[in-house]
Scaffold this active site. Structure first.
Site, PDB file in Angstrom:
ATOM      1  N   CYS A 114      -0.008  16.132-118.802  1.00  0.00           N
ATOM      2  CA  CYS A 114      -0.203  16.219-120.202  1.00  0.00           C
ATOM      3  C   CYS A 114       0.417  15.079-121.151  1.00  0.00           C
ATOM      4  O   CYS A 114       1.923  15.010-121.001  1.00  0.00           O
ATOM      5  CB  CYS A 114       0.323  17.518-121.019  1.00  0.00           C
ATOM      6  SG  CYS A 114       0.021  17.823-122.848  1.00  0.00           S
TER       7      CYS A 114
ATOM      8  N   ASN B 111      -2.175  18.953-112.438  1.00  0.00           N
ATOM      9  CA  ASN B 111      -2.628  20.251-112.494  1.00  0.00           C
ATOM     10  C   ASN B 111      -2.616  20.704-110.834  1.00  0.00           C
ATOM     11  O   ASN B 111      -2.810  19.819-109.913  1.00  0.00           O
ATOM     12  CB  ASN B 111      -4.107  20.487-112.714  1.00  0.00           C
ATOM     13  CG  ASN B 111      -4.342  20.436-114.494  1.00  0.00           C
ATOM     14  OD1 ASN B 111      -4.235  19.097-114.702  1.00  0.00           O
ATOM     15  ND2 ASN B 111      -3.951  21.478-115.228  1.00  0.00           N
TER      16      ASN B 111
ATOM     17  N   ASP C 236      -8.421  17.384-118.239  1.00  0.00           N
ATOM     18  CA  ASP C 236      -6.905  17.429-118.194  1.00  0.00           C
ATOM     19  C   ASP C 236      -6.352  16.354-117.219  1.00  0.00           C
ATOM     20  O   ASP C 236      -5.206  15.776-117.447  1.00  0.00           O
ATOM     21  CB  ASP C 236      -6.342  19.013-117.729  1.00  0.00           C
ATOM     22  CG  ASP C 236      -5.000  19.158-118.094  1.00  0.00           C
ATOM     23  OD1 ASP C 236      -4.271  18.388-118.679  1.00  0.00           O
ATOM     24  OD2 ASP C 236      -4.659  20.514-117.917  1.00  0.00           O
TER      25      ASP C 236
END
Ligand code: HMG
Ligand code: MG
Length: 310
Positions: A247, A256, A21
């Site tokens: 994202c 994150n 991610d």
């Protein structure tokens, strides 16, 4: 009068998502050998799960187009799982050829995000996952299901928690054993975390052991959200070393929740993780020069500042 903190879990399983991610959203292409080094250091820090990469379209995510080479370069530790993201059967075949033993499929609770992210409706994504999950099960692989936009969508705004429940049920019905609830754009507040978890566990009768939380820290609410989730019994939390991430299909999604910040809070509260915080800092320090910016983790920044002044 005595005040008592609500019960907290004795231990938390930290799911490291930085190599996937995090790196999927960095503007630069990090060299493959540096990704392998980063993953190796994270596993050596004691992280039980290090999400390593994605077998998605290289046109969608060029940053992870070296997925097969990354997997080939990892010397797996028996104590760590190295799952990868798989969007369809083509991704599954590539993952199997690379020796992957654990996968994650990913959809969302809102249609517009799902269209932008994987060019499908939610219903189509579920149909595409079904044979992928069945094959993974036959291969004895673990399967995680991500639900994005659980607390808000970059295109549609508010998301009805019942839409989350419907997707959760569909994923569990196809045999997925773990759901990660994604605050893709980092808009959640603790009351929303309560509302969604209460609905999934109450009306949805989904066991808490099957749920994980995945917060992006765009507006600084990630740790507060984790704390509420822990108080409700969650003991699996996603985070990204250094706070890398975002994202590419969610405008404005910042990194994150940082693994260092999460570990600092958990360890300070006496919650075991089995992870060595200083070794995670060392992993972030290794990857930092390849990012072109300072990692956003507050703990990491404070740590580096104090080692300069010390
Ligand atoms: P599409 O263009 O609709 O698919 O993309 P397609 O089936 O028409 O294929 C188009 C081309 O891609 C074809 O190549 C396929 O072969 C190829 P061409 O014939 O044109 O040369 N292709 C693939 N190549 C390699 N691996 C594959 C693959 N599949 C097709 N697996 C698709 C649909 C799903 C493939 C695409 O949209 C995609 O890969 N999307 C991935 C997007 C992504 O990775 N987003 C980030 C992850 S989700 C996230 O970060 C949220 C999360 O963190 C939780 C949260 O925070 O909320 C998990
Ligand atoms: Mg995410």
């Amino acid at each position: 009068m005595a005040f008592v903190l609500p019960a907290l879990p004795a231990s938390v399983r930290v799911v490291e998502v930085g190599p996937r991610d995090g790196l999927q959203n960095e503007k630069v292409q990090v060299p493959t050998e540096q990704k392998i080094r980063f993953i190796t250091q994270l596993a050596a820090a004691g992280l039980p799960v290090v999400e390593a990469t994605s077998f998605v379209s290289p046109r969608a995510i060029p940053q992870l187009s070296d997925a097969s080479a990354v997997m080939a370069g990892i010397q797996p530790l028996p104590s760590t799982m190295y799952p990868v993201l798989v969007p369809n059967m083509k991704g599954m075949e590539r993952a199997l050829a690379a020796g992957v033993r654990s996968i994650a499929v990913f959809t969302a609770a809102s249609e517009s995000f799902t269209r932008h992210n994987i060019n499908m409706t939610i219903a189509e994504s579920l149909e595409i996952f079904r044979p992928v999950v069945a094959l993974a099960k036959r291969e004895g692989m673990g399967v995680r299901g991500y639900i994005s936009t659980v607390f808000g969508c970059p295109y549609e705004g508010d998301v009805d928690p019942h839409a989350v429940l419907a997707v959760a049920r569909a994923l569990l019905d196809m045999g997925i054993e773990e759901l990660s609830l994604g605050d893709t754009i980092g808009v959640a507040t603790p009351n929303q975390v309560y509302d969604v978890l209460a609905l999934l566990m109450g009306e949805g009768a989904i066991p808490i052991d099957w749920l994980a939380v995945h917060f992006h820290d765009t507006r600084g609410t990630a740790l507060a959200n984790v704390l509420v989730a822990l108080q409700m019994g969650i003991h699996s939390v996603d985070s990204s070393a250094g706070g890398l991430g975002g994202c590419p299909y969610a405008p404005g999604a910042a990194g994150n929740l940082a693994t260092e910040d999460l570990l600092y809070m958990l360890h300070g509260m006496g919650i075991q993780t089995g992870v060595d915080l200083e070794k995670v800092v060392a992993a972030t320090r290794t990857i930092a020069p390849y990012l072109g910016h300072m990692p956003t983790s507050k703990y990491f920044q404070a740590h580096e500042a104090s080692s300069i002044t010390a």
